[in-house]
Design a protein around this motif. Structure first.
Motif, PDB file in Angstrom:
ATOM      1  N   LEU A  39     -11.978  14.586  -2.204  1.00  0.00           N
ATOM      2  CA  LEU A  39     -12.225  13.308  -1.506  1.00  0.00           C
ATOM      3  C   LEU A  39     -13.689  12.902  -1.637  1.00  0.00           C
ATOM      4  N   MET A  40     -14.569  13.866  -1.452  1.00  0.00           N
ATOM      5  CA  MET A  40     -15.998  13.576  -1.545  1.00  0.00           C
ATOM      6  C   MET A  40     -16.354  13.103  -2.951  1.00  0.00           C
ATOM      7  N   ARG A  41     -15.818  13.812  -3.917  1.00  0.00           N
ATOM      8  CA  ARG A  41     -16.126  13.511  -5.305  1.00  0.00           C
ATOM      9  C   ARG A  41     -15.598  12.132  -5.709  1.00  0.00           C
ATOM     10  N   ASN A  42     -14.388  11.798  -5.290  1.00  0.00           N
ATOM     11  CA  ASN A  42     -13.750  10.587  -5.770  1.00  0.00           C
ATOM     12  C   ASN A  42     -13.990   9.375  -4.896  1.00  0.00           C
ATOM     13  N   GLN A  43     -14.190   9.587  -3.605  1.00  0.00           N
ATOM     14  CA  GLN A  43     -14.326   8.433  -2.730  1.00  0.00           C
ATOM     15  C   GLN A  43     -15.518   8.570  -1.801  1.00  0.00           C
ATOM     16  N   ASN A  44     -16.280   9.652  -1.977  1.00  0.00           N
ATOM     17  CA  ASN A  44     -17.459   9.872  -1.155  1.00  0.00           C
ATOM     18  C   ASN A  44     -17.114   9.812   0.337  1.00  0.00           C
ATOM     19  N   ARG A  45     -16.001  10.448   0.683  1.00  0.00           N
ATOM     20  CA  ARG A  45     -15.553  10.450   2.073  1.00  0.00           C
ATOM     21  C   ARG A  45     -15.246  11.878   2.520  1.00  0.00           C
ATOM     22  N   THR A  46     -15.554  12.177   3.755  1.00  0.00           N
ATOM     23  CA  THR A  46     -15.041  13.415   4.345  1.00  0.00           C
ATOM     24  C   THR A  46     -13.589  13.193   4.744  1.00  0.00           C
ATOM     25  N   ILE A  47     -12.940  14.257   5.122  1.00  0.00           N
ATOM     26  CA  ILE A  47     -11.562  14.136   5.606  1.00  0.00           C
ATOM     27  C   ILE A  47     -11.526  13.265   6.863  1.00  0.00           C
ATOM     28  N   ALA A  48     -12.503  13.453   7.745  1.00  0.00           N
ATOM     29  CA  ALA A  48     -12.551  12.650   8.976  1.00  0.00           C
ATOM     30  C   ALA A  48     -12.768  11.165   8.648  1.00  0.00           C
ATOM     31  N   ASP A  49     -13.702  10.902   7.716  1.00  0.00           N
ATOM     32  CA  ASP A  49     -13.926   9.507   7.276  1.00  0.00           C
ATOM     33  C   ASP A  49     -12.624   8.908   6.752  1.00  0.00           C
ATOM     34  N   ASN A  50     -11.950   9.681   5.934  1.00  0.00           N
ATOM     35  CA  ASN A  50     -10.746   9.164   5.292  1.00  0.00           C
ATOM     36  C   ASN A  50      -9.654   8.868   6.323  1.00  0.00           C
ATOM     37  N   LEU A  51      -9.548   9.724   7.333  1.00  0.00           N
ATOM     38  CA  LEU A  51      -8.539   9.471   8.362  1.00  0.00           C
ATOM     39  C   LEU A  51      -8.837   8.166   9.102  1.00  0.00           C
ATOM     40  N   ARG A  52     -10.118   7.926   9.369  1.00  0.00           N
ATOM     41  CA  ARG A  52     -10.469   6.641   9.999  1.00  0.00           C
ATOM     42  C   ARG A  52     -10.085   5.468   9.090  1.00  0.00           C
ATOM     43  N   GLU A  53     -10.379   5.630   7.803  1.00  0.00           N
ATOM     44  CA  GLU A  53     -10.052   4.580   6.833  1.00  0.00           C
ATOM     45  C   GLU A  53      -8.536   4.348   6.772  1.00  0.00           C
ATOM     46  N   GLN A  54      -7.783   5.432   6.781  1.00  0.00           N
ATOM     47  CA  GLN A  54      -6.327   5.298   6.700  1.00  0.00           C
ATOM     48  C   GLN A  54      -5.769   4.648   7.977  1.00  0.00           C
ATOM     49  N   ARG A  55      -6.388   4.971   9.084  1.00  0.00           N
ATOM     50  CA  ARG A  55      -5.964   4.336  10.344  1.00  0.00           C
ATOM     51  C   ARG A  55      -6.200   2.818  10.257  1.00  0.00           C
ATOM     52  N   ALA A  56      -7.330   2.449   9.713  1.00  0.00           N
ATOM     53  CA  ALA A  56      -7.627   1.016   9.553  1.00  0.00           C
ATOM     54  C   ALA A  56      -6.598   0.369   8.622  1.00  0.00           C
ATOM     55  N   GLN A  57      -6.238   1.083   7.568  1.00  0.00           N
ATOM     56  CA  GLN A  57      -5.238   0.567   6.627  1.00  0.00           C
ATOM     57  C   GLN A  57      -3.905   0.303   7.322  1.00  0.00           C
ATOM     58  N   ILE A  58      -3.520   1.220   8.191  1.00  0.00           N
ATOM     59  CA  ILE A  58      -2.260   1.018   8.904  1.00  0.00           C
ATOM     60  C   ILE A  58      -2.318  -0.288   9.690  1.00  0.00           C
ATOM     61  N   GLY A  59      -3.483  -0.544  10.289  1.00  0.00           N
ATOM     62  CA  GLY A  59      -3.658  -1.799  11.012  1.00  0.00           C
ATOM     63  C   GLY A  59      -3.445  -3.003  10.100  1.00  0.00           C
ATOM     64  N   VAL A  60      -4.001  -2.911   8.907  1.00  0.00           N
ATOM     65  CA  VAL A  60      -3.849  -4.008   7.945  1.00  0.00           C
ATOM     66  C   VAL A  60      -2.375  -4.192   7.584  1.00  0.00           C
ATOM     67  N   TYR A  61      -1.705  -3.079   7.304  1.00  0.00           N
ATOM     68  CA  TYR A  61      -0.282  -3.170   6.938  1.00  0.00           C
ATOM     69  C   TYR A  61       0.518  -3.779   8.090  1.00  0.00           C
ATOM     70  N   ARG A  62       0.189  -3.356   9.288  1.00  0.00           N
ATOM     71  CA  ARG A  62       0.936  -3.861  10.440  1.00  0.00           C
ATOM     72  C   ARG A  62       0.764  -5.371  10.555  1.00  0.00           C
ATOM     73  N   ARG A  63      -0.468  -5.820  10.354  1.00  0.00           N
ATOM     74  CA  ARG A  63      -0.748  -7.257  10.450  1.00  0.00           C
ATOM     75  C   ARG A  63       0.057  -8.066   9.445  1.00  0.00           C
ATOM     76  N   HIS A  64       0.250  -7.462   8.274  1.00  0.00           N
ATOM     77  CA  HIS A  64       0.950  -8.199   7.216  1.00  0.00           C
ATOM     78  C   HIS A  64       2.448  -7.887   7.168  1.00  0.00           C
ATOM     79  N   GLY A  65       2.891  -7.074   8.109  1.00  0.00           N
ATOM     80  CA  GLY A  65       4.317  -6.746   8.130  1.00  0.00           C
ATOM     81  C   GLY A  65       4.762  -5.894   6.951  1.00  0.00           C
ATOM     82  N   ILE A  66       3.859  -5.084   6.437  1.00  0.00           N
ATOM     83  CA  ILE A  66       4.191  -4.223   5.292  1.00  0.00           C
ATOM     84  C   ILE A  66       4.555  -2.824   5.796  1.00  0.00           C
ATOM     85  N   PRO A  67       5.699  -2.322   5.412  1.00  0.00           N
ATOM     86  CA  PRO A  67       6.082  -0.983   5.865  1.00  0.00           C
ATOM     87  C   PRO A  67       5.194   0.087   5.233  1.00  0.00           C
ATOM     88  N   VAL A  68       5.004   1.171   5.944  1.00  0.00           N
ATOM     89  CA  VAL A  68       4.292   2.315   5.383  1.00  0.00           C
ATOM     90  C   VAL A  68       5.347   3.311   4.928  1.00  0.00           C
TER      91      VAL A  68
END
Lengths: 318, 318
Positions: free
Chosen positions: B113-142
């Motif tokens: 993760l660090m090498r490819n996206q410069n993110r820790t696991i904790a950073d990435n979980l926050r990012e993924q949580r934000a993504q879920i919000g985006v999907y929810r807003r657009h009515g896109i299933p996960v």
């Protein structure tokens, strides 16, 4: 979790398979170079050449010279193939270097026998009986009963399990009648019809009937299932495989995996070692030998690990 | 004899994998031609493009034009990939043609993760949580929780089973907290470290803890074990695989199996159908599509069955 063996024995056939089929010409010294490289990997058995008609197989015209140039190592068996008594006589001339061993060569498909050797199954059994006599005269052990087309045939289609069992039975009866001991039943997927499922079915049925014989697999990779089939064999406890370094033996005019012949040695070694199954082979040296093979033949060979690399460099301490 | 599934679902990724990596320019009409050929095989899901920065991925610069040219078929889902909201916005513009579905993208290896996206696991979980919000807003299933590097990592070495389980747990907790339902846990062998044995160990452990989730495998063939690993998955009852027609997605500069990317679709279909596992796919048409893919990219691709051929012609009545 399964019957995975703790160790496997690999019979390297690359030099014979490859140099037999390459449009060549390849210098004798380069053939010897590859065999010497393979000899340093820990392989216990290397089929180095076949003694056949040079007019038909020009790539084997220098078979005697290849064997003459080898420096035998303790514990390593150099093997050769022959198709008739003339070839055997040539092989006998190298008794100090070569480990000569005979095979009973049968086919589960009569159409395949007819097509390739113009023999019925009955004809072939007579011929194999005569061969045993020749081996006995020369004091050559008979090492295997080889069943070709054990998983399917381009000329007969799917092969019934009963046909495979009858073929093995023919071989077992033959060696018993001739008073010869044979340890190994070798099942060959000559035309690449096997699947993991049929490997398990056939191996299981053969082992059930002949539980004291060792079963060996000779697999082809023409349809990409070579390693999946090898894995299915491992799961059945199979601990003896034929293979070719770099996948040597594929069609020389294609130079890609689709034309693959035997399953690739270093890919098989990678599969085994990564699952904790000992091969006795140094994978890094084997990869070097595979790359050498590709350089010698001058076109891409089907192997994967020789390109993808082993995992050692990712595990080594920094 | 095992838990082989009766049917499997295959997620074709070749057009996106392949046209993203090919150095080529490849005409939009040819991309569409391949997708149309794949659409006629019975495949249920085809990832047709990614909406990414054309400066970084020139091969995807015509993604909108490709999708515009498709003629959607009933029962066939055209999918697309995106990496950020800008890409998602482009995908949303094709809502009538594309089946949009989100993924939670996690990694069992923090160094990866660090090498490819410069993110820790904790950073990435926050990012993924934000993504879920985006999907929810657009009515896109996960649709999936994707675990990259689930079997090993070039930057972290072997991956402990516990790390995989913690990563899946992170994903399960995340979607639960966000009130989103996700059916599938996708385990990816991102850097081709898996063996049949590790496939069984990891799949078994994940299934034991989350028995109601479907497990999917995303396998790479860099070291030749792709189909052996797929078979191990099948033996564990896995009925969902990602794959690429002809093995599209391998390194474009090598053009041989060693540079392989995803496991090859038609080889996987051959493996399944020959063992009696339904794929719903017409293998002959898929082979035609694989050969078309090779013609379009203009260099050899890693697939085997596209060269070795299916067994149909040997079985057909005379």
């Amino acid at each position: 979790m399964s019957d995975l063996p703790r160790a496997v024995e690999i019979f390297e056939e690359g030099p014979r398979e490859g140099f037999q089929i390459e449009p060549g010409p390849i210098a004798t010294s380069r053939k010897v170079e590859l065999i010497e490289a393979l000899s340093a990997t820990g392989l216990g058995s290397i089929q180095v050449c076949s003694f056949v008609n040079p007019a038909r197989v020009p790539g084997m015209a220098d078979a005697d010279a290849v064997v003459d140039a080898l420096r035998p190592r303790p514990g390593l068996r150099y093997r050769a193939l022959w198709l008739n008594e003339k070839g055997l006589q040539r092989a006998l001339g190298h008794g100090e270097t070569l480990s000569l061993a005979g095979m009973i060569v049968l086919s589960a498909s009569e159409p395949f026998l007819m097509r390739n050797q113009n023999r019925t199954i009955a004809d072939n059994l007579r011929e194999q009986r005569a061969q045993i006599g020749v081996y006995r005269r020369h004091g050559i052990p008979v090492e295997r009963i080889l069943v070709m087309a054990a998983f399917g045939c381009n000329f007969a289609g799917d092969i019934a399990l009963e046909s495979v069992l009858e073929t093995v039975r023919d071989g077992i009866d033959l060696v018993a009648e001739e008073g010869v001991a044979v340890e190994t039943i070798s099942l060959a997927d000559t035309m690449a019809w096997a699947t993991p499922r049929s490997i398990k079915r056939v191996v299981g049925a053969v082992r059930e009937r002949w539980p004291t014989h060792r079963i060996s697999l000779h697999l082809h990779d023409t349809r990409g299932l070579g390693l999946a089939n090898a894995y299915a064999g491992l799961e059945m406890g199979i601990d003896s495989f034929d293979s070719s370094v770099a996948g040597l033996g594929g069609c020389p005019f294609a130079g890609h995996k689709g034309a693959a012949g035997n399953v690739c040695t270093e890919d098989l070694v990678f599969l085994c070692e990564e699952m904790g199954i000992r091969t006795g082979i140094d994978l890094e040296r084997l990869i070097d030998a595979a790359q050498l093979a590709e350089e010698i033949v001058g076109h891409p060979l089907p192997g994967s690990v020789m390109r993808g690399g082993s995992l050692r460099r990712f595990r080594a301490p920094a």
